[in-house]
Design a protein around this motif. Structure first.
Motif, short mmCIF file in Angstrom:
data_model
loop_
_atom_site.label_atom_id
_atom_site.label_comp_id
_atom_site.label_asym_id
_atom_site.label_seq_id
_atom_site.Cartn_x
_atom_site.Cartn_y
_atom_site.Cartn_z
N VAL A 191 0.84 -1.20 0.00
CA VAL A 191 0.00 0.00 0.00
C VAL A 191 0.87 1.25 0.00
N TRP A 192 0.70 2.07 -1.05
CA TRP A 192 1.37 3.37 -1.16
C TRP A 192 0.58 4.31 -0.28
N GLU A 193 1.16 4.64 0.86
CA GLU A 193 0.45 5.44 1.86
C GLU A 193 0.27 6.88 1.42
N PRO A 194 -0.83 7.50 1.83
CA PRO A 194 -1.05 8.90 1.49
C PRO A 194 0.08 9.76 2.04
N SER A 227 2.64 13.21 0.32
CA SER A 227 2.75 14.33 -0.60
C SER A 227 2.51 13.93 -2.06
N TRP A 228 2.34 12.63 -2.35
CA TRP A 228 2.14 12.20 -3.74
C TRP A 228 0.82 12.72 -4.29
N GLN A 229 0.87 13.14 -5.51
CA GLN A 229 -0.32 13.60 -6.22
C GLN A 229 -0.34 12.92 -7.57
N PRO A 230 -1.30 12.03 -7.79
CA PRO A 230 -1.35 11.36 -9.09
C PRO A 230 -1.63 12.35 -10.21
N ALA A 231 -1.08 12.07 -11.37
CA ALA A 231 -1.31 12.93 -12.53
C ALA A 231 -2.79 12.94 -12.87
N ALA A 232 -3.29 14.06 -13.31
CA ALA A 232 -4.71 14.20 -13.64
C ALA A 232 -5.15 13.13 -14.63
N GLY A 233 -6.23 12.44 -14.31
CA GLY A 233 -6.80 11.45 -15.20
C GLY A 233 -6.19 10.07 -15.14
N THR A 234 -5.07 9.89 -14.41
CA THR A 234 -4.44 8.57 -14.42
C THR A 234 -5.03 7.62 -13.40
N ILE A 235 -5.40 8.10 -12.23
CA ILE A 235 -5.91 7.21 -11.19
C ILE A 235 -7.24 6.59 -11.60
N THR A 236 -8.11 7.34 -12.24
CA THR A 236 -9.41 6.77 -12.60
C THR A 236 -9.29 5.61 -13.56
N THR A 283 -15.03 7.32 -11.47
CA THR A 283 -15.35 8.54 -12.21
C THR A 283 -14.67 9.77 -11.62
N ARG A 284 -13.91 9.58 -10.56
CA ARG A 284 -13.26 10.73 -9.94
C ARG A 284 -11.89 10.33 -9.41
N ALA A 285 -11.08 11.32 -9.13
CA ALA A 285 -9.76 11.10 -8.54
C ALA A 285 -9.95 10.74 -7.06
N PRO A 286 -8.94 10.17 -6.43
CA PRO A 286 -9.07 9.80 -5.02
C PRO A 286 -9.23 11.01 -4.12
N THR A 287 -9.88 10.79 -2.99
CA THR A 287 -10.02 11.86 -2.01
C THR A 287 -8.73 11.97 -1.22
N SER A 288 -8.57 13.07 -0.52
CA SER A 288 -7.40 13.27 0.32
C SER A 288 -7.31 12.14 1.34
N GLY A 289 -6.14 11.58 1.48
CA GLY A 289 -5.94 10.51 2.45
C GLY A 289 -6.18 9.12 1.90
N ASP A 290 -6.62 9.00 0.64
CA ASP A 290 -6.83 7.69 0.03
C ASP A 290 -5.46 7.11 -0.32
N LEU A 304 8.04 0.44 4.49
CA LEU A 304 9.05 0.52 3.44
C LEU A 304 9.03 1.93 2.85
N SER A 305 10.19 2.53 2.73
CA SER A 305 10.29 3.85 2.10
C SER A 305 11.26 3.78 0.93
N LEU A 306 10.80 4.28 -0.21
CA LEU A 306 11.64 4.46 -1.39
C LEU A 306 11.67 5.95 -1.64
N GLY A 307 12.79 6.57 -1.37
CA GLY A 307 12.85 8.03 -1.44
C GLY A 307 11.85 8.60 -0.44
N ASN A 308 10.96 9.49 -0.91
CA ASN A 308 9.94 10.08 -0.04
C ASN A 308 8.59 9.38 -0.13
N VAL A 309 8.56 8.21 -0.75
CA VAL A 309 7.32 7.46 -0.91
C VAL A 309 7.29 6.34 0.13
N HIS A 310 6.17 6.26 0.86
CA HIS A 310 6.06 5.30 1.96
C HIS A 310 5.00 4.24 1.67
N PHE A 311 5.37 2.99 2.00
CA PHE A 311 4.50 1.84 1.77
C PHE A 311 4.32 1.06 3.06
#
Length: 158
Positions: free
Chosen positions: A32-35, A37-46, A53-60, A137-144
């Protein structure tokens, strides 16, 4: 082959609506890629979640299914388009780590000398670590977080 990925909110809803079938449909370990500072590119998560039909909410959180016949036993993880698990973050290198699914569980091999931390300990290039369920697990600033079936089911209920 890309690792199947889903938003946590989608899986939580499915675990309620498909209670009896859920464990069969979504069996296996989860990364699980934990919430944060990551922000998925517009339109990719859906595109990752059928019917979304929408991007994830904050904290997803973004969840990667590591079980099942379609998931390779050896996964390349990084920013590169040739990786099995692509992490689109500038602090993650093109080929950051490899994950090996085997009888002993999930084993991580670092491909670089910095930016790989497991449960607070740095993993050097070429070093391998067997990951325990619940590992951070952390890869750079991304936490799992790593979950087995039972602990992932508990997280979905929260």
């Amino acid at each position: 082959m890309a690792v199947p990925s889903f938003m946590l909110s989608f899986l939580a809803a499915r675990s309620v609506t498909q209670e009896t079938q859920f464990r069969q449909l979504y069996a296996g370990p989860w990364l699980v890629w934990e919430p944060g500072s990551w922000q998925p590119a517009a339109g990719t998560i859906t595109t990752l979640v059928p019917g979304a039909t929408r991007a994830p909410t904050s904290g997803d959180a973004l969840c990667f299914a590591l079980g099942g016949a379609s998931v390779p036993r050896h996964l390349k993880v990084g920013r590169g388009s040739d990786c099995d698990l692509i992490i689109n973050d500038a602090t993650v290198s093109r080929h950051h780590v490899s994950l090996h699914l085997g009888p002993a569980g999930l084993e991580l091999e670092s491909m670089k000398d910095a930016g790989v931390v497991v449960d607070g300990q740095t993993v050097r290039a070429g070093e391998r670590r067997v990951l325990r369920w619940g590992a951070a697990l952390s890869l750079g600033n991304v936490h799992f977080s790593l979950y087995d079936d039972a602990s992932f089911a508990r997280r979905l209920r929260v």
